[in-house]
Design a protein around this motif. Structure first.
Motif, mmCIF file in Angstrom:
data_model
loop_
_atom_site.group_PDB
_atom_site.id
_atom_site.type_symbol
_atom_site.label_atom_id
_atom_site.label_comp_id
_atom_site.label_asym_id
_atom_site.label_seq_id
_atom_site.Cartn_x
_atom_site.Cartn_y
_atom_site.Cartn_z
ATOM 1 N N ALA A 172 0.830 -1.205 0.000
ATOM 2 C CA ALA A 172 0.000 0.000 0.000
ATOM 3 C C ALA A 172 0.862 1.250 0.000
ATOM 4 C CB ALA A 172 -0.935 -0.015 1.210
ATOM 5 N N LEU A 182 2.214 1.819 -3.511
ATOM 6 C CA LEU A 182 1.154 2.344 -4.371
ATOM 7 C C LEU A 182 0.929 3.826 -4.129
ATOM 8 C CD1 LEU A 182 -1.563 -0.477 -4.282
ATOM 9 C CD2 LEU A 182 0.104 0.001 -6.071
ATOM 10 N N GLN A 183 0.993 4.230 -2.852
ATOM 11 C CA GLN A 183 0.791 5.642 -2.525
ATOM 12 C C GLN A 183 1.954 6.498 -3.046
ATOM 13 O OE1 GLN A 183 0.438 6.417 1.652
ATOM 14 N NE2 GLN A 183 -0.271 8.514 1.368
ATOM 15 N N SER A 204 1.620 6.937 -6.837
ATOM 16 C CA SER A 204 0.257 7.208 -7.304
ATOM 17 C C SER A 204 0.217 8.191 -8.472
ATOM 18 C CB SER A 204 -0.597 7.737 -6.150
ATOM 19 O OG SER A 204 -0.026 8.935 -5.626
ATOM 20 N N GLY A 264 -9.336 -5.481 0.980
ATOM 21 C CA GLY A 264 -9.439 -4.137 0.407
ATOM 22 C C GLY A 264 -8.255 -3.807 -0.474
ATOM 23 N N LEU A 265 -7.046 -4.143 -0.020
ATOM 24 C CA LEU A 265 -5.847 -3.867 -0.804
ATOM 25 C C LEU A 265 -5.845 -4.700 -2.082
ATOM 26 C CD1 LEU A 265 -3.068 -2.592 -1.191
ATOM 27 C CD2 LEU A 265 -2.111 -4.425 0.231
ATOM 28 N N ALA A 294 -8.400 -5.822 -3.693
ATOM 29 C CA ALA A 294 -9.412 -5.259 -4.596
ATOM 30 C C ALA A 294 -8.888 -4.010 -5.291
ATOM 31 C CB ALA A 294 -10.682 -4.946 -3.813
ATOM 32 N N GLU A 295 -8.134 -3.182 -4.571
ATOM 33 C CA GLU A 295 -7.550 -1.977 -5.169
ATOM 34 C C GLU A 295 -6.546 -2.330 -6.259
ATOM 35 O OE1 GLU A 295 -4.887 1.948 -3.859
ATOM 36 O OE2 GLU A 295 -5.586 0.512 -2.341
ATOM 37 N N LEU A 296 -5.733 -3.340 -6.008
ATOM 38 C CA LEU A 296 -4.756 -3.765 -7.008
ATOM 39 C C LEU A 296 -5.454 -4.300 -8.265
ATOM 40 C CD1 LEU A 296 -2.230 -5.559 -4.635
ATOM 41 C CD2 LEU A 296 -1.778 -3.482 -5.947
ATOM 42 N N GLN A 345 -8.439 -3.480 -9.290
ATOM 43 C CA GLN A 345 -9.103 -2.363 -9.950
ATOM 44 C C GLN A 345 -8.116 -1.551 -10.791
ATOM 45 O OE1 GLN A 345 -10.883 0.414 -7.236
ATOM 46 N NE2 GLN A 345 -12.030 1.484 -8.815
ATOM 47 N N LYS A 346 -6.920 -1.354 -10.267
ATOM 48 C CA LYS A 346 -5.904 -0.592 -10.995
ATOM 49 C C LYS A 346 -5.177 -1.445 -12.030
ATOM 50 C CE LYS A 346 -5.011 2.777 -7.323
ATOM 51 N NZ LYS A 346 -3.992 3.381 -6.424
ATOM 52 N N THR A 368 -3.872 -10.751 -9.045
ATOM 53 C CA THR A 368 -3.550 -9.430 -9.591
ATOM 54 C C THR A 368 -3.092 -9.482 -11.042
ATOM 55 O OG1 THR A 368 -1.277 -9.574 -8.751
ATOM 56 C CG2 THR A 368 -2.918 -8.532 -7.321
#
Length: 755
Positions: A170, A173-174, A177, A200-201, A203-205, A207-208, A696
């Protein structure tokens, strides 16, 4: 090997879209294929008829020959339609690749001559990093509990106390960004020992669409190692109690050896035993070891296995647990319907225990009671309590030989709520007015009994009877007269007969039978039964004659007192107070975030909403007071997150008020330590790394096979991409297949002759 046959890496086929570049419609391909198959069939039939071989060639051989020729024709048509894979690729020098290297302590483990980190540094310096930099911009990070950017792999050291893989991902990624991040490459042994890789992490990966390529470092199994996986002990206990620690362990390469298991408190050995190692690999072996809680205070226990010869990792041989030994005496109300020996000897055993205060309410005549152990003259002056606030002052309740009608319907409901809402323990004893004999089967209390009462009377028998422990009874601390299991069974075998027994009926579903009475004719009936009910539990002891154990044994034998003290302690030790405090874990290893939870109830044990709740947390640095906030989904529950920056012991005291009413206090102890988490699960967690890559769109690589990784980084839908069409018509596999079909057809014709 895959690329040799299919020209491109497997990733191209996983991420790409199959297309035909000829521009010809797909329906035309199907029409031509059908027409060609029909033509081949007609030609084959005509050939066989013309040569006079139609009757000699079986339909099966005709079908095989036709299928081979049709497959060859289909292959040629497939090539003619110009097949290709359309795939997104990263534009060279316009994208960033993040390379993360695990620098936790487990990466310092030596395997052969080098550490795991040495091998990663060698792989990066051996050309891999230069290959990636040849196509992309590279950001290099070292991570353990957090990710820090570095310039050179030589800067990396395996000194991290814990691995937070999720938080480190995370963080990267930040930090990237605002950059065109094309992919992430993670070199690690996969030991995410603080569980920070959440849904959650992931899912974010997804999505991106950032692929995570994981490179597994280290052996997936340590050749010789034993690890304590978990230790289960009560978090609270009464002073001088016998406690049971359930130790779960896992080992490899040590099957058949004996391990020495110890429990220590401040260096003092509380218990020790040798255990044979049986389960191996991922199979968990569970052992039990008994010890005494000692005096009131906080015990920080170290459960350890002595290192064995050849063991490579010894840091995972020790686990710490905290037990809070509570001061004060726990109160039990004992209601007895008539004077009898059972009452006398149970009370004598309780009076010898400094942690138990037995308050007796003995009915002497119809409306008269003999009270013992009361605090003042007003206590129980009118007999059994009629209000919850009076009954709920006790932690446990014993009901002897007294008929159900002795209690009003309201009092029967109160007994039920004592167990259900207050969380107390209720023990029902046998006798001539107990269970079915006393009409309890038709009472409101029948619901909470651990047995289904038989209908009618004649269930109480004044006949001597021996008892026998069940399998659960042999494991229970209630029935443990001796530390060693074999000697314990021997002592129970020598116990005198009970003076009487009562048949109660079958145990209810979920109830546990600890002891049976042995009846004539090789029959038995439940003697000691227990079950959980609501927040508390109920027990049935189907006799009023255990006093005979005391009378028939030698005056130095304390078996009767030991049994009853252990039974009474078990009843009160788990009874909750009005305020109960818990934490999300008893020991915080390399973790500072502490979640405290307090369940607050009134004096009648109803959930106390709208209360003011504060937690005072005391350590070596002094006290800190924080406000606790109501839980959004549970009544009477308050919680707070707090950071324990320093290692050491912590004591929590929670105080609750509502308006002007003091609701009481609850306490908790926990311990925080550093440098421990990395000692556990030292093997490579390949399963986790494969899951991360699979979810991923990346790929898992063993370190020794990771030389091809740079060539696959281009295939990504993240960052700045372009769509490429990669020809498939010239894949070697197609020509090998065509050659196989031709040679097979020729061989069959040579063999069969007529076709």
């Amino acid at each position: 090997m895959f690329e040799f046959f299919f020209k491109y890496p497997r990733t191209v086929f996983q991420k790409g879209e199959f297309v035909f570049l000829s521009g010809w419609p797909g329906w035309l391909l199907i029409v031509l294929l059908v027409a060609a198959v029909a033509g081949l069939g007609w030609h084959l039939r005509r050939h066989l008829v013309g040569t006079g071989a139609a009757e000699r060639v079986s339909p099966l051989r005709r079908g095989i020959a036709l299928a081979i020729e049709a497959a060859l024709l289909a292959l040629l048509l497939f090539i003619a339609w110009h097949p290709a894979m359309r795939v997104a690729t990263l534009r060279p020098q316009q994208n960033v690749i993040a390379v993360m290297v695990d620098t936790s302590k487990s990466m310092g483990l030596k395997e052969s001559a080098d550490t795991r980190l040495d091998k990663v540094q060698a792989a990066l310096a051996g050309g891999m990093l230069d290959q990636i930099r040849g196509k992309f911009q590279v950001r290099l990070y070292g991570f353990s509990s957090q990710a820090d950017r570095i310039e050179d792999p030589k800067q990396l050291t395996s000194t991290g106390a814990a691995t937070r893989l999720g938080e480190s991902l995370a963080s990267v990624l930040q930090q990237t960004s605002t950059l065109p991040l094309g992919a992430v490459v993670v070199f690690t042994d996969g030991s995410d020992n603080l569980g920070s890789l959440d849904r959650g992490l992931m899912a974010e990966l997804r999505q991106k669409k950032i692929p995570i390529h994981t490179v597994g470092v280290g052996r997936t199994e340590i050749p010789k190692d034993i690890e304590i996986v978990d230790v289960s002990v009560p978090t609270q206990a009464l002073p001088g109690s016998r406690l049971n620690a359930r130790v779960s362990l896992r080992q490899t390469g040590l099957t058949g050896q004996k391990a020495h298991l110890t429990i220590r408190d401040a260096g003092k050995i509380l218990a020790a035993r040798d255990i044979p190692l049986t389960a191996s690999g991922q199979n968990v072996q569970t052992e039990e070891i008994l010890f005494h809680s000692g005096e009131a205070g906080t015990r920080r226990l170290q459960v350890a296995i002595d290192p064995l010869p050849g063991e490579e990792v010894i840091g995972n041989n020790v686990l710490t647990r905290v037990v809070q030994v509570i001061p004060g005496r726990r109160r039990i109300l004992y209601v007895e319907g008539e004077p009898r020996w059972e009452y006398k000897f149970i009370k004598r055993a309780a009076d010898e225990d400094p942690t138990i205060r037995l308050v007796g309410l003995l009915r002497t005549t119809a409306n008269k009671f003999y009270r013992q152990g009361i605090d003042n003259e007003q206590q129980l002056a009118d007999g059994f309590p009629t209000k919850a606030v009076e009954l709920f002052e006790y932690q446990a309740l014993i009901i002897g030989t007294v008929e159900a009608t002795f209690f009003t319907p309201a009092q029967q409901d109160l007994i039920k709520e004592f167990v259900n809402r207050r969380g107390g323990a209720a023990l029902f004893l046998g006798g001539r007015h107990s269970f079915s004999e006393g009409g309890w089967g038709a009472s409101a209390v029948a619901e909470i009994l651990p047995v289904k009462l038989a209908a009618g009377t004649g269930t109480f028998h004044r006949s001597p009877v021996k008892v026998e422990l069940t399998a659960q009874g042999r494991e229970s601390l209630i029935c443990r007269l001796d530390e060693e299991a074999a000697k314990n069974l021997e002592r129970w075998g020598k116990m005198p007969d009970l003076a009487d027994y009562q048949t109660t009926g079958e145990p209810k579903p979920g109830a546990v039978v600890l002891m049976n009475a042995l009846l004539p004719g090789n029959r038995n009936t439940p003697m000691l039964v227990m079950q959980n009910y609501g927040r508390g539990r109920t027990l049935a002891m189907a006799t009023g004659g255990s006093w005979r154990w005391r009378m028939r044994l030698d005056h130095k034998d304390v078996s009767h007192a030991t049994f009853w003290q252990q039974l009474l302690r078990s009843m009160v030790s788990s009874t909750p107070d009005a305020i109960t405090v818990t934490s999300d874990r008893p020991i915080y290893s390399d973790e500072q975030r502490v979640t405290l939870r307090a369940e607050v109830r009134t004096k009648t044990f109803e959930p106390a909403n709208n209360a003011t709740v504060a937690a005072t947390i005391t350590s070596d640095q002094g006290p800190t007071t924080v406000e606790m906030h109501p839980s959004p989904d549970q009544e009477g529950v308050y919680q707070v997150e707090w950071t324990a920056e320093k290692t050491g012991s912590y004591r929590v005291e929670v105080a609750a008020h509502r308006n002007e009413e003091d609701l009481g206090r609850g306490t908790l102890a926990f311990y925080r330590e550093d440098g421990v988490a990395e000692n556990f699960h030292p093997e490579q967690n390949r399963q986790l790394l494969e899951r991360i890559s699979e979810q991923t769109g990346g790929r898992y690589w063993p370190l020794e096979d990771s030389k091809k990784l740079p060539s696959e980084l281009s295939f990504s839908e993240a960052g700045i991409t372009t769509r490429e069409s990669l020809d498939l018509w010239d894949m070697p596999i197609l020509y090998f297949l065509a050659l196989l079909l031709l040679s097979t057809g020729w061989l069959l014709r040579r063999t069969w002759g007529a076709i």
